[in-house]
Enzyme design. Structure first.
Site, short mmCIF file in Angstrom:
data_model
loop_
_atom_site.label_atom_id
_atom_site.label_comp_id
_atom_site.label_asym_id
_atom_site.label_seq_id
_atom_site.Cartn_x
_atom_site.Cartn_y
_atom_site.Cartn_z
N HIS A 128 0.87 -1.18 0.00
CA HIS A 128 0.00 0.00 0.00
C HIS A 128 0.91 1.23 0.00
O HIS A 128 2.03 1.18 0.53
CB HIS A 128 -0.84 -0.05 1.28
N ASP A 205 2.76 -4.54 8.26
CA ASP A 205 1.56 -3.71 8.10
C ASP A 205 0.35 -4.64 8.22
O ASP A 205 0.06 -5.42 7.32
CB ASP A 205 1.64 -3.04 6.72
N GLN A 208 -4.94 -5.03 6.99
CA GLN A 208 -5.99 -5.91 6.43
C GLN A 208 -6.01 -7.28 7.09
O GLN A 208 -6.71 -8.18 6.63
CB GLN A 208 -5.77 -6.09 4.92
N LYS A 231 -10.54 -0.52 10.41
CA LYS A 231 -10.60 -1.71 9.55
C LYS A 231 -10.96 -2.95 10.37
O LYS A 231 -10.96 -4.07 9.86
CB LYS A 231 -9.28 -1.90 8.82
N CYS A 369 -4.84 2.59 -3.63
CA CYS A 369 -3.61 3.09 -2.98
C CYS A 369 -2.49 2.06 -3.09
O CYS A 369 -1.70 1.88 -2.15
CB CYS A 369 -3.85 3.45 -1.51
C1 LIG Z 1 -2.55 -2.72 3.48
C2 LIG Z 1 -2.84 -1.35 4.01
N1 LIG Z 1 -1.86 -0.67 4.63
C3 LIG Z 1 -2.07 0.55 5.13
C4 LIG Z 1 -3.28 1.16 5.02
C5 LIG Z 1 -3.48 2.51 5.61
O1 LIG Z 1 -4.34 2.43 6.68
P1 LIG Z 1 -4.93 3.76 7.34
O2 LIG Z 1 -5.52 4.55 6.20
O3 LIG Z 1 -5.96 3.26 8.28
O4 LIG Z 1 -3.80 4.44 7.99
C6 LIG Z 1 -4.32 0.51 4.36
C7 LIG Z 1 -5.63 1.18 4.14
O5 LIG Z 1 -6.34 0.87 3.22
C8 LIG Z 1 -4.10 -0.78 3.85
O6 LIG Z 1 -5.05 -1.46 3.23
#
Ligand SMILES: Cc1ncc(COP(=O)(O)O)c(C=O)c1O
Length: 411
Positions: A128, A205, A208, A231, A369
């Site tokens: 991401h 990270d 998900q 999430k 993203c």
């Molecule tokens: C895999 C992954 N990493 C990071 C993020 C960023 O999360 P946040 O927008 O809650 O900071 C997302 C959000 O869609 C994501 O799907």
């Protein structure tokens, strides 16, 4: 004697998410955009309302009853988060806005201390933007190098090639647990063990992952792990950065301000102990309490049950979508979570999403993203259906019926 198996998710469970019972464009809402954000059960909203109605006060500094209550609830949420990911110590739980802030915190603090000119950071090709851009900024500042571990046509990380990237210059590996664009579940325990063999710490990270499978940071042995409350059926603007005490202690503060200090003089400031060293200013108290309620809610159902159900629903959805001529699923890893990205021959994903919306079906379209990985697959955008445990086979049937409409219109 035959045992009656109760259908799942049952009506009461669905009804605990008020948003799900509405109609959109005169159809019952089918919410399949859970990777963007999940819906909130009533108990999460109640916990936050309760805080504002009965306890609202700032934390850690008041001697009065309300402040003591707020502080207690805030710190109870930390213990819930600690247990939720099985961190060894509550001091390893830092409250942040979400995964994006968790990664930025590590980039700014760990990065400032440990990354130097010529050093290397390894990420994967399926990250991401939140797990790309902070490292790019850091590398630019430090004259360091970002290395990208490649993936195969299914969207699986190539572990041998990943290991080949690790050199004496590698100072950090940062990889996604579950890809939001492909659904790939990365073998993060194995990745961590490989990186550790090379003496390299690992950030995971978990945006998900945590609402869909049990995560045990001690079993993974990762050095950092981050999650976002929104999430996992909690509120927006709150998340967790887990870090091993040994690393967090070495890292300088992220932001300066209230709560992160021990004492301040104009000559010198000393910093608070963990985790407060990283929590400057008045935090998102209501959000933290909401996150605690979301954790209680998930625990009440059980992540094993959630994971088993979602796997079954994913298999059903995949089989249904594969039957549609001209539909190609992007991301077919052997280990997948409930994310199905696809393209439909001759129709732009934006048109797919718009027509589905008219049918009451909420999906996401675009690059999610994760532009580099879509570019790798040679598509600028996909339509993405992403599941949560409150979705049903009927939701998937509504999606496939909607797609039949799309095809009819573009025939
Ligand atoms: C895999 C992954 N990493 C990071 C993020 C960023 O999360 P946040 O927008 O809650 O900071 C997302 C959000 O869609 C994501 O799907």
């Amino acid at each position: 004697m035959a045992i009656a198996i109760k259908p799942w998710p049952d009506r009461a469970t669905r009804e605990s998410f008020p948003v799900l019972s509405q109609r959109v464009h005169d159809h019952p809402l089918v919410y399949l955009d859970n990777a963007a954000t999940t819906q909130k059960p009533q108990c999460v909203m109640d916990a936050m309302n309760q805080f504002y109605q009965a306890d609202n006060s700032n934390i850690h500094r008041g001697v009065h009853e309300l402040s003591e209550r707020s502080t207690r609830h805030y710190e109870e949420a930390r213990i819930k988060a600690q247990r939720f990911i099985n961190a060894g110590d509550w001091r390893e739980i830092v409250f942040v806005r979400g995964v994006t802030e968790g990664i930025n915190l590590v980039a700014y603090t760990f990065g400032r201390r440990h990354i130097h000119e010529g050093d290397e950071i390894v990420i994967s090709a399926m990250e991401h933007h939140s797990n790309i851009v902070p490292w790019q900024i850091l590398c630019e500042e430090k004259n360091a190098v970002l290395r990208i571990a490649p993936i195969n046509q299914r969207g699986e990380l190539l572990l041998d090639e990943f290991e080949n990237l690790l050199t004496l210059r590698t100072k950090l590996v940062s990889v996604v647990h579950v890809s939001n664009a492909l659904g790939t579940v990365n073998p993060v325990a194995e990745i961590t063990s490989i990186a550790h063999r090379h003496g390299v710490p690992v950030f995971i990270d978990g945006a998900q992952a945590v609402a869909h499978m049990k995560v045990d940071v001690q079993a993974l042995d990762c050095d950092f792990y981050s999650l976002s409350g929104h999430k996992m059926f909690g509120p927006t603007g709150i998340g967790v950065l887990y870090g091993k005490t040994s690393w967090l202690n070495q890292m300088p503060p992220y932001q300066g301000g209230g709560d992160m200090i021990r004492s301040v003089t104009f000559a010198k400031t000393t910093y608070n102990e963990l985790p407060y060293k990283f929590e400057a200013g008045t935090p998102n108290i209501a959000g933290t309490i909401g996150l605690g309620a979301a954790i209680d809610y998930i625990n009440g159902i059980g992540l094993d049950r959630i994971a088993a159900y979602e796997q079954e629903l994913l298999a059903y959805a995949t089989a249904q979508l594969e039957r549609i001529p001209g539909l190609r699923i992007i991301g077919t890893a052997r280990e997948k979570a409930g994310v199905i990205s696809f393209v439909l021959e001759g129709v732009h994903p934006h048109d797919v999403g718009t027509i589905l919306d008219r049918e009451g079906v909420a999906v996401r379209t675009g690059h999610h993203c994760a532009q580099p990985v879509l570019e790798w697959f040679g598509v600028p955008a996909t339509t993405r259906a992403s599941l949560a445990f409150y979705n049903t086979r009927a939701d998937i049937d509504a999606l496939t019926a909607g797609l039949a409409k799309v095809k009819e219109i573009f025939a």
